[in-house]
Scaffold this active site. Sequence first.
Site, short mmCIF file in Angstrom:
data_model
loop_
_atom_site.label_atom_id
_atom_site.label_comp_id
_atom_site.label_asym_id
_atom_site.label_seq_id
_atom_site.Cartn_x
_atom_site.Cartn_y
_atom_site.Cartn_z
N HIS A 239 40.89 30.60 65.16
CA HIS A 239 40.11 31.37 64.19
C HIS A 239 40.07 30.62 62.86
CE1 HIS A 239 40.58 34.50 67.15
NE2 HIS A 239 41.89 34.45 67.02
N GLU B 92 46.77 36.50 62.43
CA GLU B 92 47.16 37.58 63.34
C GLU B 92 48.60 37.42 63.79
OE1 GLU B 92 44.94 37.37 67.08
OE2 GLU B 92 44.68 35.23 66.76
N HIS C 267 45.35 28.70 70.30
CA HIS C 267 46.23 29.62 71.03
C HIS C 267 45.51 30.25 72.21
CE1 HIS C 267 44.09 32.13 68.03
NE2 HIS C 267 44.13 33.07 68.96
N ARG D 198 35.96 29.52 70.59
CA ARG D 198 36.48 29.26 71.94
C ARG D 198 36.29 27.78 72.25
NH1 ARG D 198 33.01 32.43 74.73
NH2 ARG D 198 34.21 34.28 74.25
#
Length: 321
Positions: A105, A122, A180, A200
Site C-alpha cells: 500500500h 495496518e 505482504h 497487487r
Amino acid sequence: MTTILYPFTFTPILKERIWGGTKLKNYLNKPISSENTGESWELSSLPNEVSVINNGFFKGKNLNELLEQFPEEILGKVVYSRFGKQFPLLFKYLDARENLSIQLHPNDELAKKRHNSFGKTEMWYVMQADENARLIIGFKENSSKEEYLQKLESNEILSLLNEVPVKKGDVFFLETGTIHAIGAGIVLAEIQQTSDVTYRIYDWDRVDANGKERELHTELAVDAINYQTTSAKKEYTAIVNKSTPVVNCPYFKTSIISLNDEVLIDKTSDSFMVLMCTEGNFELLFEDKKYTYQTGDTVLIPAVFTSFMLKGIATLVETTI
C-alpha cells in the site's frame, strides 16, 4: 454523565474473495452463505461502504450520519480536531482459505497524489492459524528496484520475499510500502487507515471463474515499495486483566486485553475506543446499563465514555487514536 449515545455495533459488510472460505461463519458467527467469503468489514466509512448501526436507538442509521450529529462526542476532541467528521480507521476480519495476492500500500503522500486517499498503514492480530501457516512480509535481504523488477519479470519474485510462520495471538505491524501477503489457513483481525488503495504485484497465476487473471499494478508499485528489510512482528506478553500495548503509531494505538474477570477502563475524551472480541464473551457495564458481546463482535465506544467496566472471559483487541 447523561448521554443518548451508547456502545455501537454494526451490520457486517461481507466481501466475496477468490481466496476466501467459511471460517468467518464457523469462528466468528458472521451471517455468510457462500464458500468463499474473505472479509467482514466491521467498521467502515469508505464511500459506498459505510457501516450501518444494528443496535439501540440509532439502529438503521449509518456511521457518517451519526458523525454529522455527534462528531466530537463520538470521535473525541483530539480525533475531531485532526480528521474532522471523517472516521479515520477501518476494521476487518479476514479468512484466507487460499493465499492472498502479494501486495503493498502507498504512503499518505503517494495515495493523496494518485488517489486522493489516505495511505494504508495496518496491523494484524492472528486469531487462528492452521499448522504451517505463513505470512509474507517484506524482503529476506535488502533489495533494489532493479533486482525486484528482474525477479518479477522472470517469475522468481518469491525467492526475494520473507516468509514468517504464525500462530494464534501473533501481532504484525505493516508500514506503508511493505510487501505482504496473508497465507492460506489464517483468520485475523485487521486495523488500518481508512483506505482501500492496494497495489497487487503477484497473484499466484490465478484466474477467476471466467478464466481471467486479476489486475496487477506493477508500475504503480515500483515507487511505493520499501526495498529494505523490515521487522513487522510485535513481541508482547499479555497480562491478565490489563491493557497490554502492542502498537503505537501516528494513526492508531492498539492493545490486547486478556480478560478473565473484570477490568475498569479509565480514559480521556480525546478519542473513541474500538473493541474487537477475537475470542470469548464479555459485558460492558456503564452506569446502570449492561451490554453483552460475543466472539466476532466489534464495538465502537464513543469518546464521551471515559469510565466503564469490562467483565467476562475474552480476548479483546482495543484501539484508540
